[in-house]
Design a protein around this motif. Sequence first.
Motif, PDB file in Angstrom:
ATOM      1  N   ALA A  93      31.089  29.613  49.587  1.00  0.00           N
ATOM      2  CA  ALA A  93      30.107  30.578  49.077  1.00  0.00           C
ATOM      3  C   ALA A  93      30.215  31.917  49.817  1.00  0.00           C
ATOM      4  O   ALA A  93      30.126  32.981  49.209  1.00  0.00           O
ATOM      5  N   ARG A  94      30.442  31.855  51.122  1.00  0.00           N
ATOM      6  CA  ARG A  94      30.569  33.082  51.916  1.00  0.00           C
ATOM      7  C   ARG A  94      31.716  33.945  51.449  1.00  0.00           C
ATOM      8  O   ARG A  94      31.641  35.169  51.450  1.00  0.00           O
ATOM      9  N   SER A  95      32.821  33.271  51.077  1.00  0.00           N
ATOM     10  CA  SER A  95      34.004  34.060  50.684  1.00  0.00           C
ATOM     11  C   SER A  95      34.076  34.278  49.174  1.00  0.00           C
ATOM     12  O   SER A  95      35.086  34.746  48.670  1.00  0.00           O
ATOM     13  N   SER A  96      33.001  33.936  48.475  1.00  0.00           N
ATOM     14  CA  SER A  96      33.096  33.949  47.011  1.00  0.00           C
ATOM     15  C   SER A  96      32.591  35.230  46.360  1.00  0.00           C
ATOM     16  O   SER A  96      32.637  35.354  45.150  1.00  0.00           O
ATOM     17  N   VAL A  97      32.116  36.181  47.178  1.00  0.00           N
ATOM     18  CA  VAL A  97      31.476  37.377  46.611  1.00  0.00           C
ATOM     19  C   VAL A  97      32.403  38.101  45.639  1.00  0.00           C
ATOM     20  O   VAL A  97      31.963  38.622  44.603  1.00  0.00           O
ATOM     21  N   SER A  98      33.704  38.113  45.963  1.00  0.00           N
ATOM     22  CA  SER A  98      34.633  38.873  45.118  1.00  0.00           C
ATOM     23  C   SER A  98      35.304  38.009  44.052  1.00  0.00           C
ATOM     24  O   SER A  98      36.218  38.474  43.380  1.00  0.00           O
ATOM     25  N   TYR A  99      34.886  36.756  43.938  1.00  0.00           N
ATOM     26  CA  TYR A  99      35.486  35.922  42.887  1.00  0.00           C
ATOM     27  C   TYR A  99      35.036  36.429  41.524  1.00  0.00           C
ATOM     28  O   TYR A  99      33.997  37.079  41.402  1.00  0.00           O
ATOM     29  N   PRO A 100      35.805  36.098  40.488  1.00  0.00           N
ATOM     30  CA  PRO A 100      35.422  36.566  39.148  1.00  0.00           C
ATOM     31  C   PRO A 100      33.986  36.179  38.796  1.00  0.00           C
ATOM     32  O   PRO A 100      33.566  35.049  39.055  1.00  0.00           O
ATOM     33  N   ALA A 123      36.056  26.416  36.759  1.00  0.00           N
ATOM     34  CA  ALA A 123      37.027  27.133  35.911  1.00  0.00           C
ATOM     35  C   ALA A 123      36.923  26.640  34.471  1.00  0.00           C
ATOM     36  O   ALA A 123      36.925  27.437  33.528  1.00  0.00           O
ATOM     37  N   LEU A 124      36.796  25.340  34.293  1.00  0.00           N
ATOM     38  CA  LEU A 124      36.692  24.786  32.946  1.00  0.00           C
ATOM     39  C   LEU A 124      35.382  25.204  32.281  1.00  0.00           C
ATOM     40  O   LEU A 124      35.361  25.594  31.110  1.00  0.00           O
ATOM     41  N   ALA A 125      34.298  25.129  33.040  1.00  0.00           N
ATOM     42  CA  ALA A 125      32.988  25.443  32.456  1.00  0.00           C
ATOM     43  C   ALA A 125      32.880  26.921  32.098  1.00  0.00           C
ATOM     44  O   ALA A 125      32.304  27.283  31.067  1.00  0.00           O
ATOM     45  N   SER A 126      33.439  27.779  32.969  1.00  0.00           N
ATOM     46  CA  SER A 126      33.311  29.221  32.731  1.00  0.00           C
ATOM     47  C   SER A 126      34.362  29.744  31.772  1.00  0.00           C
ATOM     48  O   SER A 126      34.229  30.846  31.245  1.00  0.00           O
ATOM     49  N   GLY A 127      35.417  28.993  31.581  1.00  0.00           N
ATOM     50  CA  GLY A 127      36.504  29.460  30.714  1.00  0.00           C
ATOM     51  C   GLY A 127      37.430  30.429  31.421  1.00  0.00           C
ATOM     52  O   GLY A 127      38.310  31.025  30.803  1.00  0.00           O
ATOM     53  N   HIS A 128      37.230  30.611  32.733  1.00  0.00           N
ATOM     54  CA  HIS A 128      38.098  31.500  33.507  1.00  0.00           C
ATOM     55  C   HIS A 128      39.334  30.681  33.906  1.00  0.00           C
ATOM     56  O   HIS A 128      39.434  30.160  35.009  1.00  0.00           O
ATOM     57  N   MET A 129      40.279  30.564  32.965  1.00  0.00           N
ATOM     58  CA  MET A 129      41.342  29.572  33.101  1.00  0.00           C
ATOM     59  C   MET A 129      42.663  30.121  33.635  1.00  0.00           C
ATOM     60  O   MET A 129      43.701  29.501  33.454  1.00  0.00           O
ATOM     61  N   SER A 130      42.643  31.290  34.251  1.00  0.00           N
ATOM     62  CA  SER A 130      43.901  31.806  34.798  1.00  0.00           C
ATOM     63  C   SER A 130      44.305  30.936  35.995  1.00  0.00           C
ATOM     64  O   SER A 130      43.587  30.035  36.388  1.00  0.00           O
ATOM     65  N   ASN A 131      45.458  31.277  36.579  1.00  0.00           N
ATOM     66  CA  ASN A 131      45.935  30.477  37.717  1.00  0.00           C
ATOM     67  C   ASN A 131      45.187  30.773  39.011  1.00  0.00           C
ATOM     68  O   ASN A 131      45.468  30.175  40.043  1.00  0.00           O
ATOM     69  N   ASP A 132      44.199  31.713  38.967  1.00  0.00           N
ATOM     70  CA  ASP A 132      43.483  32.069  40.192  1.00  0.00           C
ATOM     71  C   ASP A 132      42.791  30.856  40.807  1.00  0.00           C
ATOM     72  O   ASP A 132      42.846  30.621  42.008  1.00  0.00           O
ATOM     73  N   TRP A 133      42.122  30.091  39.931  1.00  0.00           N
ATOM     74  CA  TRP A 133      41.359  28.957  40.476  1.00  0.00           C
ATOM     75  C   TRP A 133      42.281  27.959  41.146  1.00  0.00           C
ATOM     76  O   TRP A 133      41.936  27.340  42.152  1.00  0.00           O
ATOM     77  N   ILE A 134      43.491  27.837  40.596  1.00  0.00           N
ATOM     78  CA  ILE A 134      44.396  26.822  41.136  1.00  0.00           C
ATOM     79  C   ILE A 134      44.933  27.253  42.497  1.00  0.00           C
ATOM     80  O   ILE A 134      45.121  26.441  43.393  1.00  0.00           O
ATOM     81  N   ARG A 135      45.102  28.578  42.698  1.00  0.00           N
ATOM     82  CA  ARG A 135      45.536  29.060  44.016  1.00  0.00           C
ATOM     83  C   ARG A 135      44.443  28.818  45.050  1.00  0.00           C
ATOM     84  O   ARG A 135      44.693  28.363  46.159  1.00  0.00           O
ATOM     85  N   LEU A 136      43.209  29.135  44.664  1.00  0.00           N
ATOM     86  CA  LEU A 136      42.087  28.918  45.588  1.00  0.00           C
ATOM     87  C   LEU A 136      41.934  27.430  45.897  1.00  0.00           C
ATOM     88  O   LEU A 136      41.672  27.026  47.032  1.00  0.00           O
ATOM     89  N   THR A 137      42.125  26.622  44.860  1.00  0.00           N
ATOM     90  CA  THR A 137      41.986  25.175  45.024  1.00  0.00           C
ATOM     91  C   THR A 137      43.029  24.632  45.975  1.00  0.00           C
ATOM     92  O   THR A 137      42.759  23.773  46.797  1.00  0.00           O
ATOM     93  N   ARG A 138      44.246  25.154  45.848  1.00  0.00           N
ATOM     94  CA  ARG A 138      45.324  24.640  46.698  1.00  0.00           C
ATOM     95  C   ARG A 138      45.014  24.876  48.173  1.00  0.00           C
ATOM     96  O   ARG A 138      45.241  24.016  49.009  1.00  0.00           O
ATOM     97  N   ARG A 139      44.459  26.037  48.456  1.00  0.00           N
ATOM     98  CA  ARG A 139      44.134  26.355  49.851  1.00  0.00           C
ATOM     99  C   ARG A 139      43.137  25.336  50.424  1.00  0.00           C
ATOM    100  O   ARG A 139      43.349  24.783  51.502  1.00  0.00           O
ATOM    101  N   ARG A 189      45.706  33.803  54.185  1.00  0.00           N
ATOM    102  CA  ARG A 189      45.893  35.261  54.278  1.00  0.00           C
ATOM    103  C   ARG A 189      46.186  35.856  52.903  1.00  0.00           C
ATOM    104  O   ARG A 189      45.645  36.871  52.529  1.00  0.00           O
ATOM    105  N   VAL A 190      47.037  35.159  52.165  1.00  0.00           N
ATOM    106  CA  VAL A 190      47.364  35.648  50.832  1.00  0.00           C
ATOM    107  C   VAL A 190      46.097  35.711  50.003  1.00  0.00           C
ATOM    108  O   VAL A 190      45.854  36.653  49.273  1.00  0.00           O
ATOM    109  N   THR A 191      45.248  34.670  50.207  1.00  0.00           N
ATOM    110  CA  THR A 191      44.032  34.618  49.416  1.00  0.00           C
ATOM    111  C   THR A 191      43.122  35.788  49.741  1.00  0.00           C
ATOM    112  O   THR A 191      42.449  36.317  48.874  1.00  0.00           O
ATOM    113  N   THR A 192      43.124  36.180  51.037  1.00  0.00           N
ATOM    114  CA  THR A 192      42.330  37.341  51.396  1.00  0.00           C
ATOM    115  C   THR A 192      42.813  38.556  50.610  1.00  0.00           C
ATOM    116  O   THR A 192      42.030  39.325  50.066  1.00  0.00           O
ATOM    117  N   ALA A 193      44.135  38.669  50.544  1.00  0.00           N
ATOM    118  CA  ALA A 193      44.685  39.772  49.769  1.00  0.00           C
ATOM    119  C   ALA A 193      44.331  39.611  48.294  1.00  0.00           C
ATOM    120  O   ALA A 193      43.996  40.566  47.610  1.00  0.00           O
TER     121      ALA A 193
END
Lengths: 139, 667
Positions: free
Chosen positions: B111-118, B194-210, B651-655
């Motif tokens: 939640a702390r790092s989620s401010v800039s999420y879609p 991601a499924l509920a919001s329909g925001h289905m790009s690969n962004d969620w999967i990168r965040l998930t992998r971390r 770090r990549v995720t920060t970027a």
Amino acid sequence: MGRVFISLVVFFIVVGAVLVFQATRGTSSLVLMPSELIARAHASDLPRIRVGGRVVDPIQYQTEPVFLLSFSVRDPKGGDAVVPVEYRGLRPDMFQVGRDVLIDGDFVGGVIKAAKLQTQCPSKYEPAVPGATSAAEGS
Amino acid sequence: MIEFGHFSLCLAWILALVGCVYGAFLGCRAGSSSQVEFTRRATVATSVALAMSLVGLGYGFVTNDYTVQYVWQYSNRDMPWIYKITAIWGGMDGSMLLWCFFVAMYCALVARSSVSYPRPLRPWLYCFLNSSTLFFTTITLYLTNPFRYVKSFVGSDGRGLNPLLQNEYMAIHPPTLYLGFTGLAIPYAFCMAALASGHMSNDWIRLTRRWTLVAWTFLTAGIVLGGHWAYLELGWGGFWAWDPVENASFLPWLTATAFLHSVMVQERKGMLKIWNIFLVALTYSLTVFGTFLTRSGIVQSVHAFASTDIGWVFLSYLAAIAVVTVGLVVFRFSDLKPARAIESLLSREAVFLLNNLVLLSICFAVLWGVMFPVFSEAFTGQKQTVGIPFFNRVNIPLFLALIFLMGVGPSIAWRRSSPRQLARSFALPFVGAFLVATALVWAGITEFYPVLSYAICFFVLMTILSELQRGLRAQSGITDASEWSPSNIMSLARRHRIKYGAHIIHFGVLIMTVAITASMAHKIEREFTLAPGEKFVVGRFALELSEFHEEEKANYSAIQAHVVVRSLKDNSILQVLVPELRFYPRNKETTTEVALRMGQREDLYLILAGVDESGAKASMKVFVNPLQVWLWYGAIIMILGGVVVAVPVARVTTARRVELGGVSQSI
């Protein structure tokens, strides 16, 4: 995607099922309580067994010429049925009268010849003692 | 303070409920930014409330408050303060509270790092994050509440923590394992959001992998620490017994490992989207299932389980996870079509899929073994069980296949490889493996699986080294440094941290595999009795009993045997081992304390089984475990590799956050 993916999945389901089936058939043991074991004692086809029981008096432990632990078990929930056990091996930690044990072995001549003996050890998953009231309800 | 802990737990439950329900509400109807921010803060506040609750319970332990039933049951005045702290998670109730805190802590970090999420993703993310916290907090509050008072007076001292749990590993193993388990709630929350919001790009999967990597690393460390504890403490010379408790942690580890591989295929090629959702949901379900398994008493174990009636709660939650996951996948099915198909079996994506299938086969076999007593009773009316031989028979060939794929995967091309490319990449490793197998057979090791295992490990080692050499050659072309110079290696590792971090993990797995093979195949186990001055020969050692010694400690008395370990080669003294028999009068328990000589070639593992009635002879058991220490070294390398892979992703995720922020603006 479809053909390669489905072929691989089907192949692994078949191979996995065969491996699991063969290993299950070759290694499974009947799980019994001491009372159930006594009831089936005369069965001629009694396979390898696992018995879960509670240790009762007396315990005999000899260390020479071989480690030999002799004791009896009854059903953990009580009852009169008591089955003698012989285990050729080291006395496990925490083993004592009143402790629950798991015994893997064969039932020969009215005695469980244990190949493996495990004392149920404490874990962080143990239940609480009944009879308490919540902090909200007061002491 | 107990009331404070209980109140904090109630507060956490309310906050989690608000976060979950309000998050879903805002997900369905676009709410204002301040409303979303409120949900985010509720998510963070839940973790603070649970931390306070944990402090409240800890205070009860430290101040010996035996009016609290849980404190009375797991602590006493003689226990050192460190065990009073570890006793917080010494029983089911406290361990559930710790679990809740860790879930909430992970949720707060996200939640702390989620401010800039879609923007569309956020409310649903908070909803699913809080749903996990809410579930476990509900169980803790209503079914396993550790803040209950004893109804009647029980005396001025507690029963005390069981002696086997009075161990320094109790301080680190359960928390590490729980950090692994609970962290796996985060990928599930991202996936569902991601499924509920329909925001289905690969962004969620990168965040998930971390987050999966973080949880996977903790879970790996927790499992290995558990094995090390069992090895040192339980006195049976082994580290893994395929017990339901061990399997409960291993199952989600397998599926999380599968996901960490298949997620790369989705990132690179846009394939396996539904497969990855399935893996994430399965992994989370298996963590819940593990909790259910160890707290429902449905299967027998060497660990004492609670035979409670809370099993239906876990099963209901598992059913809810399945319904929500399947429902959302069906709802978004049109967005989940793969970008392309697997073109050839000789491609990296096909090998990764194979890797996934092997991991899932192992997972299925382990699950089958754990649940076989339940299945057999349900279908035949007769309860049957399987033990170590079953797990070894099924899993050894599958594991060897997995190790082999570990060598093939990173060296094969994406999309399609030609037979010529394969020959170029694998001819030398194959020849090397064949030579190793031949040499082993010539040296007298003729058992099939050990020879195959060593040969496969050598094959994989050669593929890793040749991959490294190719990378170094290319890198030296850029930097003008010599191929194997430290500076060239470092700059290559910096440029491709994730790739070489994965190689570090694979290298650790290789070392562990060799150690496990050696300790299983070449173990020596002997029982003997000695009087002072007598000797027993085992392996390349002579063991001489020198004397007995008695010791009195605060909460136990001990008898020690001083055993001099000599080298058979030159009769020199290598070490004096002191195995112990301890008696804990309060618990009326006798335990053995293993004496261990750790060496690079083998461990000498000595147990004092008993002393005869005259006190003149000691009966002992000894194990010689070849290469055992390398198992722990391999595990450390694996964990380091996990850290190396996770850090750059962070770090990549920060970027990416900046980038995602931009995306969210455009949405």
